[in-house]
Structure formats: C-alpha cells, structure tokens
Design an enzyme around this catalytic site. Structure first.
Site, PDB file in Angstrom:
ATOM      1  N   GLU A   1      45.276  49.539   5.413  1.00 18.95           N
ATOM      2  CA  GLU A   1      46.235  50.373   5.288  1.00 18.95           C
ATOM      3  C   GLU A   1      47.568  49.909   6.193  1.00 18.95           C
ATOM      4  OE1 GLU A   1      43.791  54.540   4.752  1.00 18.95           O
ATOM      5  OE2 GLU A   1      44.549  53.988   6.871  1.00 18.95           O
TER       6      GLU A   1
ATOM      7  N   ASP B   1      45.629  61.336   9.793  1.00 17.05           N
ATOM      8  CA  ASP B   1      44.784  61.971  10.778  1.00 17.05           C
ATOM      9  C   ASP B   1      45.702  63.199  11.478  1.00 17.05           C
ATOM     10  OD1 ASP B   1      42.357  61.308   9.627  1.00 17.05           O
ATOM     11  OD2 ASP B   1      42.845  59.261  10.608  1.00 17.05           O
TER      12      ASP B   1
ATOM     13  N   LYS C   1      46.022  57.002  12.093  1.00 20.26           N
ATOM     14  CA  LYS C   1      45.164  56.746  10.929  1.00 20.26           C
ATOM     15  C   LYS C   1      43.873  56.042  11.031  1.00 20.26           C
ATOM     16  CE  LYS C   1      47.379  55.402   7.586  1.00 20.26           C
ATOM     17  NZ  LYS C   1      46.460  56.276   6.617  1.00 20.26           N
TER      18      LYS C   1
ATOM     19  N   ASP D   1      50.198  57.386   1.557  1.00 22.50           N
ATOM     20  CA  ASP D   1      48.883  57.383   1.989  1.00 22.50           C
ATOM     21  C   ASP D   1      48.915  58.468   2.993  1.00 22.50           C
ATOM     22  OD1 ASP D   1      46.282  56.694   3.197  1.00 22.50           O
ATOM     23  OD2 ASP D   1      46.880  54.984   4.189  1.00 22.50           O
TER      24      ASP D   1
ATOM     25  N   THR E   1      44.162  55.577   1.367  1.00 24.93           N
ATOM     26  CA  THR E   1      42.612  56.102   1.431  1.00 24.93           C
ATOM     27  C   THR E   1      42.411  57.525   1.964  1.00 24.93           C
ATOM     28  OG1 THR E   1      41.876  53.751   1.607  1.00 24.93           O
ATOM     29  CG2 THR E   1      40.272  55.470   2.215  1.00 24.93           C
ATOM     30  N   GLY E   2      41.651  58.252   1.343  1.00 20.84           N
ATOM     31  CA  GLY E   2      41.211  59.648   1.947  1.00 20.84           C
ATOM     32  C   GLY E   2      41.411  60.585   0.753  1.00 20.84           C
TER      33      GLY E   2
HETATM   34  C1  5RP Z   1      41.743  56.556   6.209  1.00 22.78           C
HETATM   35  C2  5RP Z   1      42.918  57.434   6.661  1.00 22.78           C
HETATM   36  C3  5RP Z   1      43.213  58.731   6.035  1.00 22.78           C
HETATM   37  O1  5RP Z   1      44.618  58.647   5.381  1.00 22.78           O
HETATM   38  C4  5RP Z   1      42.938  59.978   7.052  1.00 22.78           C
HETATM   39  O2  5RP Z   1      41.903  59.733   7.532  1.00 22.78           O
HETATM   40  C5  5RP Z   1      43.454  61.230   6.350  1.00 22.78           C
HETATM   41  O3  5RP Z   1      42.415  61.489   5.591  1.00 22.78           O
HETATM   42  P1  5RP Z   1      42.395  62.671   4.490  1.00 22.78           P
HETATM   43  O4  5RP Z   1      43.576  62.500   3.492  1.00 22.78           O
HETATM   44  O5  5RP Z   1      40.917  62.771   4.007  1.00 22.78           O
HETATM   45  O6  5RP Z   1      42.708  63.735   5.528  1.00 22.78           O
HETATM   46  O7  5RP Z   1      43.636  56.984   7.596  1.00 22.78           O
HETATM   47  O8  5RP Z   1      41.619  55.486   6.935  1.00 22.78           O
END
Ligand code: 5RP
Length: 222
Positions: free
Chosen positions: A103, A84, A94, A81, A28-29
């Site tokens: 996840e 953060d 994450k 995936d 996700t993200g």
């Molecule tokens: C979601 C996550 C995402 O992988 C994480 O927040 C990174 O997001 P982005 O790709 O928008 O930088 O753990 O729960």
C-alpha cells in the site's frame, strides 16, 4: 446507518475520481472491497489495476479487471484505499489488513491518493489503533525492543505473515503527536520493512461515510 454502510457510501463517492482509460491503484480491506464491487459497471473504462494484496487481486480478476505489475504501469493517476485511522491532516494509520508495504509503495507511486472510510476512523491524534510494523523475521525481537524504547507496547500478530512473508508487530499504547517525525524514527530502526504510518505520504483526499452523509476532507493546513 451501520459502519459497513458508511464504508460503502464513501466507496461510492470515490467513483467520480476514476479517469476513464487510465490504470488505477487499488488498496485492501472491507471498504476497498465495496469500491471494487462498485467498479463492475465501469470496468470497460479501466484498462488495468495495480493491486496491493492477493485478496484484492483475486476480487479484481473475478470482475474481469486485468491486474498488472506496478513496474509495468508507471506513475498512477489515482490510488484508492482505506485506513484504520485518519487525522485532519489526512495522515493515516494503515495495515490492519496487513497489506501496508504494498500500500505504501502504490501510494508513493500515485499522483492522487483518495482514502475512503467510515466516519469513525477520523481521530484527533493517531495511535489508539495499534500501529502495524512489518519486520524482517530475524529482526522481530530487536525491533520490538526499540519500539518499547519509543513508548509503545508491541505485540506479535499471531498466525499471520504478510504477502511478503514477514511478521507484523502491532504497537499499542501510542499517542502520535508528531506523525512525520515518528514515521522517520521508526523507518530508521534496522529490520523494519514498513511502518503503517502514512504521514510523509498522506492522503490527498479523505472521503468519510456516516449517518450524516458523505464528507470530503482535504488536508488541514494548521
Ligand atoms: C489494510 C489496510 C486497510 O485499508 C485498513 O485496515 C482498513 O480496513 P477496512 O476498510 O476493512 O476498515 O490498511 O492493510
């Protein structure tokens, strides 16, 4: 190169790990959104996906990729995936998008976890990004007190509930020197559903996109 372009290049580099004919796990993200969009020309090679969030499910379905239950998919050969934060051992924080529980389950059920991110996500020590902790609603205050005892400053993520119907505490002020031990410690607090520290099950490969191009990192051994 912008941060978003770095995310897109990392996502593009992950395409070579697709295994035609095999179901794939999808996180996700915004980085994963790039990856899903880049799957369009490959969709006939992907029989099904297991998705970590309602948002990714909708995006996959819009592309025509069937989304199936993890219980029906069995062990996945590949999970892609974002993160953060990541350290050189490919341990991750994450859950910035709130999908940490699903996840973590999909990562655990996958043989290879490829993490894609822009290169600003690589850090010396995890913890500058507030650590997300999903909790059972009635345990919110208790868990928050326990997290303070561990040196953090938990803050309730306002106006947010996870796809599982739970609140998230974002824990500020941490410098996580021993991620495996810290993950174990938080998992032991009654009422914690999932901590967004992926240390026991770290990524197998980290693909970073940035101004210097794309880099692929395997876990450092020391
Ligand atoms: C979601 C996550 C995402 O992988 C994480 O927040 C990174 O997001 P982005 O790709 O928008 O930088 O753990 O729960």
């Amino acid at each position: 190169m912008t941060q978003d372009e770095g995310k897109r290049e990392a996502a593009r580099a992950a395409l070579k790990y697709l295994r035609p004919g095999e179901p794939i796990g999808i996180g996700t993200g915004s980085t994963v959104n790039h990856f899903i969009d880049l799957l369009a020309p490959h969709k006939l090679d992907i029989p099904a996906a297991v998705s970590s969030s309602e948002a990714s499910t909708a995006r996959l379905k819009a592309l025509g990729i069937p989304v199936v239950d993890l219980n029906d998919a069995g062990t996945l050969s590949l999970y892609v995936d974002g993160a953060d934060e990541a350290n050189r051992h490919l341990q991750l924080i994450k859950g910035g998008g709130g999908a940490l529980t699903r996840e973590k389950i999909i990562a655990a059920a996958s043989r290879m976890f490829v993490c894609i991110a822009d290169d600003s996500k690589l850090v010396q020590a995890l913890g500058r990004f507030p650590l997300p902790v999903e909790v059972v609603p009635m345990a919110r205050s208790y868990v928050a007190r326990e997290l303070v005892r561990l040196g953090g400053s938990p803050e309730l993520r306002k106006g947010f509930t996870t796809d599982n119907g739970n609140p998230i505490l974002d824990v500020h002020g941490l410098r996580i020197e021993k991620p495996i031990e810290f993950e174990t410690r938080i998992n032991q607090i009654a009422g914690v559903v999932t901590v967004g520290l992926f240390a026991h099950r770290a990524a197998d490969l980290l693909i970073l996109g940035g101004a210097g191009g794309v880099r692929e990192l395997k876990a450092a051994t020391s």
